[in-house]
Design a protein around this motif. Structure first.
Motif, PDB file in Angstrom:
ATOM      1  N   UNK A 114     -13.421 -38.680  13.120  1.00 49.43           N
ATOM      2  CA  UNK A 114     -12.991 -37.315  12.843  1.00 49.43           C
ATOM      3  C   UNK A 114     -11.940 -37.289  11.746  1.00 49.43           C
ATOM      4  N   UNK A 115     -11.968 -36.224  10.964  1.00 52.58           N
ATOM      5  CA  UNK A 115     -11.002 -36.062   9.877  1.00 52.58           C
ATOM      6  C   UNK A 115      -9.608 -35.804  10.449  1.00 52.58           C
ATOM      7  N   UNK A 116      -8.610 -36.010   9.614  1.00 56.62           N
ATOM      8  CA  UNK A 116      -7.228 -35.750  10.031  1.00 56.62           C
ATOM      9  C   UNK A 116      -6.920 -34.274   9.809  1.00 56.62           C
ATOM     10  N   UNK A 117      -7.233 -33.483  10.814  1.00 60.32           N
ATOM     11  CA  UNK A 117      -7.014 -32.046  10.764  1.00 60.32           C
ATOM     12  C   UNK A 117      -6.269 -31.608  12.014  1.00 60.32           C
ATOM     13  N   UNK A 118      -5.628 -30.457  11.918  1.00 56.22           N
ATOM     14  CA  UNK A 118      -4.840 -29.970  13.046  1.00 56.22           C
ATOM     15  C   UNK A 118      -5.719 -29.712  14.267  1.00 56.22           C
ATOM     16  N   UNK A 119      -6.895 -29.126  14.045  1.00 55.20           N
ATOM     17  CA  UNK A 119      -7.801 -28.855  15.166  1.00 55.20           C
ATOM     18  C   UNK A 119      -8.210 -30.145  15.861  1.00 55.20           C
ATOM     19  N   UNK A 120      -8.485 -31.167  15.063  1.00 55.39           N
ATOM     20  CA  UNK A 120      -8.870 -32.458  15.628  1.00 55.39           C
ATOM     21  C   UNK A 120      -7.709 -33.064  16.410  1.00 55.39           C
ATOM     22  N   UNK A 121      -6.501 -32.935  15.880  1.00 50.74           N
ATOM     23  CA  UNK A 121      -5.333 -33.472  16.577  1.00 50.74           C
ATOM     24  C   UNK A 121      -5.146 -32.796  17.934  1.00 50.74           C
ATOM     25  N   UNK A 122      -5.328 -31.481  17.967  1.00 46.00           N
ATOM     26  CA  UNK A 122      -5.216 -30.750  19.235  1.00 46.00           C
ATOM     27  C   UNK A 122      -6.287 -31.226  20.213  1.00 46.00           C
TER      28      UNK A 122
END
Length: 239
Positions: free
Chosen positions: A98-106
């Motif tokens: 997964x890409x390093x994005x805020x949605x992914x982090x959540x």
């Protein structure tokens, strides 16, 4: 191991963690259910009933009382813990998908908390501390939400597989809603156990789907075999 081999290595180990975690979880359910002296119902009994450490009537909060007796409860509780640990470990290892994005982090942290909840279910059986056990059972809606978010962001996931992930996430959330509703009503046309399985099993199916994707990606990114030294020398001599 060289740095270039690390991603493929991580993906293989992550896929292995999720595959083993899911398979042992389902195998243990079948084995433990078979040990019941009374009939275990896959539609009426909760999954947690398999880990109940006492024999006798048991009722979840706001739920109906039912006779529960699981002689192999230790096996099931260990399985819950193993499933939670491997779910968390696999997510950490498969993070490069997964890409390093805020949605992914959540979604990542939702999944980690969900995995901790799964382990908590095994550490605290339903009859020992029902409030804490119920807190652990929140792993189902949290996991379903994480599946939804991550299915939208998985790198290299073809559209049919992406749609499958989104569908599994939605089914899991619907199952979680029905499970909660079933605690307060007896008018559902199916048992509480079936609702809980609709909440729990889709995330497990998604883990197997992503494990297959990870193995495919690992195979594609792994370097091919090096040319033999004799061939490399001969090739160099012609130039």
């Amino acid at each position: 191991m060289t740095r270039s081999l690390l991603p493929a290595h991580r993906l293989r180990w992550g896929a292995a963690a999720w595959t083993v975690g899911v398979l042992q979880y389902f195998i243990c359910q079948v084995v433990v259910a078979a040990q019941w002296k009374t009939s275990y119902s896959w539609t009426r009994n909760f999954i947690s009933d398999l880990g109940n450490t006492a024999c006798g009537p048991f009722a979840p909060p706001h739920g109906q009382s039912a006779y529960v007796c699981s002689p192999a409860h230790t096996t099931m509780n260990v399985s819950f813990i193993v499933a939670g640990v491997l779910a968390a470990a696999g997510m950490v290892l498969l993070r490069p998908l997964w890409a390093r994005q805020r949605t992914v982090a959540v979604a990542f942290w939702l999944w980690i908390v969900s995995a901790a909840g799964k382990a908590l279910v095994g550490l605290v059986p339903e009859n020992t501390d029902v409030a804490l056990h119920t807190l652990g059972a929140l792993n189902m809606p949290l996991g379903g939400l994480a599946v939804l978010l991550l299915s939208r962001r998985a790198a290299g996931l073809d559209q049919p597989w992406r749609r499958a992930g989104l569908a599994l996430g939605r089914i899991g959330l619907i199952g979680a809603t029905l499970t909660i509703t079933g605690q307060f009503t007896t008018h559902l046309p199916w048992g509480a156990g079936l609702s809980e399985r609709l909440a729990s099993y889709p995330a497990n199916a998604w883990m197997l789907l992503i494990a297959a994707l990870a193995l495919t990606r690992a195979h594609a990114t792994a370097p091919g075999p090096a040319a033999p030294a004799s061939q490399a020398t001969a090739h160099h001599s012609f130039h």
